[in-house]
Design an enzyme around this catalytic site. Structure first.
Site, PDB file in Angstrom:
ATOM      1  N   GLY A  21       0.864  -1.305   0.104  1.00  0.00           N
ATOM      2  CA  GLY A  21       0.170   0.073  -0.087  1.00  0.00           C
ATOM      3  C   GLY A  21       0.964   1.140  -0.064  1.00  0.00           C
ATOM      4  N   LEU A  22       1.138   1.926  -1.218  1.00  0.00           N
ATOM      5  CA  LEU A  22       1.925   3.016  -1.425  1.00  0.00           C
ATOM      6  C   LEU A  22       1.233   4.244  -1.395  1.00  0.00           C
ATOM      7  CD1 LEU A  22       4.814   1.283  -3.516  1.00  0.00           C
ATOM      8  CD2 LEU A  22       4.678   1.738  -0.907  1.00  0.00           C
ATOM      9  N   ALA A  23       0.186   4.255  -0.738  1.00  0.00           N
ATOM     10  CA  ALA A  23      -0.289   5.761  -0.431  1.00  0.00           C
ATOM     11  C   ALA A  23       0.380   6.480   0.321  1.00  0.00           C
ATOM     12  CB  ALA A  23      -1.681   5.621  -0.253  1.00  0.00           C
ATOM     13  N   MET A  31       0.574   7.395   3.433  1.00  0.00           N
ATOM     14  CA  MET A  31       1.372   7.066   4.656  1.00  0.00           C
ATOM     15  C   MET A  31       2.012   5.894   4.609  1.00  0.00           C
ATOM     16  SD  MET A  31      -0.090   8.748   7.396  1.00  0.00           S
ATOM     17  CE  MET A  31      -0.150   7.791   8.791  1.00  0.00           C
ATOM     18  N   ASN A  86       2.559  -2.731  -4.333  1.00  0.00           N
ATOM     19  CA  ASN A  86       1.161  -1.877  -4.473  1.00  0.00           C
ATOM     20  C   ASN A  86       0.356  -2.571  -5.690  1.00  0.00           C
ATOM     21  OD1 ASN A  86       0.049   0.810  -3.514  1.00  0.00           O
ATOM     22  ND2 ASN A  86      -0.349   0.705  -5.707  1.00  0.00           N
ATOM     23  N   VAL A 131      -3.505  -0.029   3.976  1.00  0.00           N
ATOM     24  CA  VAL A 131      -4.361  -0.085   2.966  1.00  0.00           C
ATOM     25  C   VAL A 131      -5.631   0.285   3.691  1.00  0.00           C
ATOM     26  CG1 VAL A 131      -3.407  -1.770   1.436  1.00  0.00           C
ATOM     27  CG2 VAL A 131      -4.830  -2.381   3.420  1.00  0.00           C
ATOM     28  N   SER A 139      -0.147   7.018  14.428  1.00  0.00           N
ATOM     29  CA  SER A 139      -0.691   8.340  14.218  1.00  0.00           C
ATOM     30  C   SER A 139       0.523   9.519  13.690  1.00  0.00           C
ATOM     31  CB  SER A 139      -1.337   8.780  15.562  1.00  0.00           C
ATOM     32  OG  SER A 139      -1.819  10.262  15.453  1.00  0.00           O
ATOM     33  N   GLY A 187      -0.167  11.752  10.907  1.00  0.00           N
ATOM     34  CA  GLY A 187      -0.413  11.943   9.526  1.00  0.00           C
ATOM     35  C   GLY A 187       1.070  11.739   8.516  1.00  0.00           C
ATOM     36  N   LYS A 216      -5.810   3.552  19.415  1.00  0.00           N
ATOM     37  CA  LYS A 216      -5.927   4.664  18.442  1.00  0.00           C
ATOM     38  C   LYS A 216      -7.115   5.065  18.413  1.00  0.00           C
ATOM     39  CE  LYS A 216      -4.250   6.755  14.847  1.00  0.00           C
ATOM     40  NZ  LYS A 216      -5.265   7.206  14.277  1.00  0.00           N
ATOM     41  N   HIS A 239      -7.744   7.746  20.959  1.00  0.00           N
ATOM     42  CA  HIS A 239      -6.763   8.840  20.560  1.00  0.00           C
ATOM     43  C   HIS A 239      -7.614   9.573  19.405  1.00  0.00           C
ATOM     44  CE1 HIS A 239      -4.265  10.548  17.151  1.00  0.00           C
ATOM     45  NE2 HIS A 239      -3.621  10.919  18.278  1.00  0.00           N
ATOM     46  N   ASN A 240      -8.090   8.857  18.459  1.00  0.00           N
ATOM     47  CA  ASN A 240      -9.038   9.765  17.436  1.00  0.00           C
ATOM     48  C   ASN A 240     -10.199  10.432  18.099  1.00  0.00           C
ATOM     49  OD1 ASN A 240      -7.063   8.699  15.822  1.00  0.00           O
ATOM     50  ND2 ASN A 240      -8.533   8.246  14.214  1.00  0.00           N
ATOM     51  N   GLU A 283      -8.840  13.286  19.924  1.00  0.00           N
ATOM     52  CA  GLU A 283      -8.531  14.317  18.728  1.00  0.00           C
ATOM     53  C   GLU A 283      -9.884  15.042  18.303  1.00  0.00           C
ATOM     54  OE1 GLU A 283      -6.231  12.561  15.557  1.00  0.00           O
ATOM     55  OE2 GLU A 283      -7.748  13.214  14.042  1.00  0.00           O
TER      56      GLU A 283
HETATM   57  C1  6PG Z   1      -3.970  10.423  13.032  1.00  0.00           C
HETATM   58  C2  6PG Z   1      -5.250  10.740  12.876  1.00  0.00           C
HETATM   59  C3  6PG Z   1      -6.109  10.148  11.385  1.00  0.00           C
HETATM   60  C4  6PG Z   1      -7.262  10.446  11.085  1.00  0.00           C
HETATM   61  C5  6PG Z   1      -7.375  11.832  10.591  1.00  0.00           C
HETATM   62  C6  6PG Z   1      -8.802  12.071   9.943  1.00  0.00           C
HETATM   63  O1  6PG Z   1      -3.734  10.103  14.254  1.00  0.00           O
HETATM   64  O2  6PG Z   1      -3.009  10.562  12.292  1.00  0.00           O
HETATM   65  O3  6PG Z   1      -6.195  10.543  13.626  1.00  0.00           O
HETATM   66  O4  6PG Z   1      -5.666   8.635  11.686  1.00  0.00           O
HETATM   67  O5  6PG Z   1      -7.589   9.525  10.112  1.00  0.00           O
HETATM   68  O6  6PG Z   1      -7.317  12.636  11.530  1.00  0.00           O
HETATM   69  O7  6PG Z   1      -9.759  11.719  10.721  1.00  0.00           O
HETATM   70  P1  6PG Z   1     -11.320  12.162  10.389  1.00  0.00           P
HETATM   71  O8  6PG Z   1     -11.599  12.035   8.956  1.00  0.00           O
HETATM   72  O9  6PG Z   1     -12.469  11.222  10.997  1.00  0.00           O
HETATM   73  O10 6PG Z   1     -11.471  13.378  10.869  1.00  0.00           O
END
Ligand code: 6PG
Length: 486
Positions: free
Chosen positions: A11-13, A15, A34, A76, A130, A132, A184, A187-188, A191
């Site tokens: 998966g070469l997107a 990330m 990929n 992926v 996490s 980005g 995770k 965590h989100n 976030e």
């Molecule tokens: C991270 C982020 C990431 C997440 C985006 C978008 O830890 O790098 O949490 O995993 O996918 O922040 O999330 P939403 O589209 O639900 O806002």
């Protein structure tokens, strides 16, 4: 092909590519695959000097290029695609090989995958990643869970490429089955909560106090030097600085309809399933949903009338209100993290995980989206008392809440009087008031439930677990109760 790669990545997107380059920077040989071969070719072509990269063009070739025990990481799309790749990998893998899923997968899927793969002799790791793009490239926060037997083989790679906080890697084993993806997910959720709190504070400044984007930016930059010092506050200041072609703040041109991919919603669902009041995160999810009803909101404003004009305060009063907003944000953030930790504690009980709460704070301390100075305090609190039942009861946070209390109420009162919605700031306050109230009006709820449905109730003057029922209608207000065996 010789078995020379330390790890394979599918998966070469964005990330995936960045994680691979991070791994090769740290001296690991990485075989990549990929679905579309062109992407692999382009990726290799952009890295002509990178001798640690091995391009492969079939799953078989990928697997055959790996040292044993083979480690294959999937970057992926979460969901069905992960299962499809696992199915494609299985014919080529041998007992003891390791599949790692680094996407934002639902923890129940990781729980299932760990079990079914274990039955086939394959070890599975479901890991949160996490931070980005930039995090993936230069040091993400990594939260692995799954089959603990696989951890020792993966640890050197993950801890090398992860972010570091106070010289410690922001990556450690989280727990069995879906524990990594659960953490995770929380965590989100946090976030979402942090972002909503910042957005509400901005709303108060911009439309409650009538401050320009530039002035708001200065306030956030200042806040970023104190207890609120965090990645999300920092980028908010950066965003407010940004202007469009016409010199106007770009933020004013962005449609106020928030998107979401689901991890915040999953946190809310899990909190409802486990019966833990994670109100702030759930309100943040609903706020995104309400924001998405743009057309309805526009119509409703025309129907009910515009909110009041910003309040023009004298310099000192405005300064005091900004301090109140700051303190409200800080106190609400404490509530949000306390709720997130309450949820993880309950999930650990439910799913039999041994979660290290201080360790989780350290993993979130650097690299990830919620990284902040504040997480250092959470780590300290759990280090001082690993059995801490609730973060709010740790001396540091109790004092912070007491110090913010008056200003928190001032900011929420201001919002209400200006008709500015602050669901996260105000629900956090409602939670705090509820959490520290020994007697809540749930006695009325219990009486109502018993009245209309004979659902029974417990009494304050009887041991817990003993249930009573009153024949409310027949007894005409007189005492008449029957004890039930439970
Ligand atoms: C991270 C982020 C990431 C997440 C985006 C978008 O830890 O790098 O949490 O995993 O996918 O922040 O999330 P939403 O589209 O639900 O806002």
């Amino acid at each position: 092909m010789t078995q020379q790669a330390d790890i394979g990545l599918i998966g070469l997107a964005v990330m995936g590519q960045n994680l691979v380059l991070n791994m090769t920077d740290h001296g690991f040989k990485v075989a990549v695959y990929n679905r579309s071969p062109q992407k692999t070719e382009d990726f290799l072509a952009a890295e002509p000097e990178n001798t640690h990269l091995i391009g492969t063009y079939s799953i078989e070739e990928l697997v055959n290029s790996l040292k044993a025990p083979r480690k294959v990481m999937l970057m992926v799309k979460a969901g069905e695609v992960v299962d499809l790749f696992i199915d494609q990998l299985l014919p080529y893998l041998s007992e003891g090989d390791i599949i790692i899923d680094g996407g934002n997968s639902l923890y129940t899927d990781s729980e299932r995958r760990t079990k079914t793969l274990q039955e086939k002799g394959i070890q599975f790791i479901g890991t949160g990643v996490s931070g980005g793009e930039e995090g993936a490239r230069f040091g993400p926060s990594i939260m692995p869970g799954g089959n603990s037997a696989a951890w020792e083989a993966v640890k050197p790679i993950f801890q090398a490429i992860s972010a570091k906080a106070d010289n410690a890697p922001c990556c450690d084993w989280v727990g069995d089955g879906g524990a990594g993806h659960y953490v995770k997910m929380v965590h989100n959720g946090i976030e979402y909560g942090d972002m909503q709190l910042i957005a509400e504070s901005y709303h108060l400044m911009r439309y409650g106090l009538g401050m320009s984007a530039k002035k708001c930016q200065k306030v956030f930059s200042k806040w970023n030097k104190g207890v609120l010092d965090s990645y999300l506050i920092e980028i908010t200041a950066e965003i407010l600085k940004f202007t469009d072609k016409d010199g106007e703040p770009l933020v004013d041109k962005i449609l106020d309809a928030a998107g979401q991919k689901g991890t915040g919603k999953w946190t809310g669902i899990s909190s409802l399933e486990l019966g833990i009041p994670v109100t702030l995160i759930t309100e943040s999810v609903y706020s995104r949903c309400l924001s998405a009803l743009k057309d309805e909101r526009v119509k409703a404003q025309a129907h009910f009338g515009k909110p009041p004009k910003p309040l023009k305060l004298e310099k000192d009063d405005r300064k005091a209100m900004l301090k109140a907003i700051h303190d409200a944000l800080y106190a609400s953030k404490i509530i949000s993290y306390a709720q997130g930790y309450m949820l993880m504690r309950e999930a650990a009980k439910e799913f039999g995980w041994q979660l290290n709460y201080g360790g989780i704070a350290l993993m979130w301390r650097g690299g990830c989206i919620i990284r902040s100075t504040f997480l250092g305090e959470i780590k300290n609190a759990y280090e001082k008392n690993p059995d801490l039942s609730n973060l709010l009861l740790a001396d540091f946070f109790t004092k912070a809440l007491e110090d913010s209390d008056e200003n928190w109420r001032k900011a929420v009162t201001f919002a209400i009087s200006q008709k500015i919605p602050v669901p996260a700031l105000s629900s956090a306050l409602a939670f705090f008031d509820g959490y520290k109230t020994a007697n809540l009006p749930a006695n009325i709820l219990q009486a109502q439930r018993d009245y209309f449905g004979a659902h029974t109730y417990e009494r304050v003057d009887a041991p817990r677990g003993e249930f009573f029922h009153t024949d409310w209608i027949q007894s005409g207000g007189r005492v008449s109760s029957t004890t039930y065996e439970v």
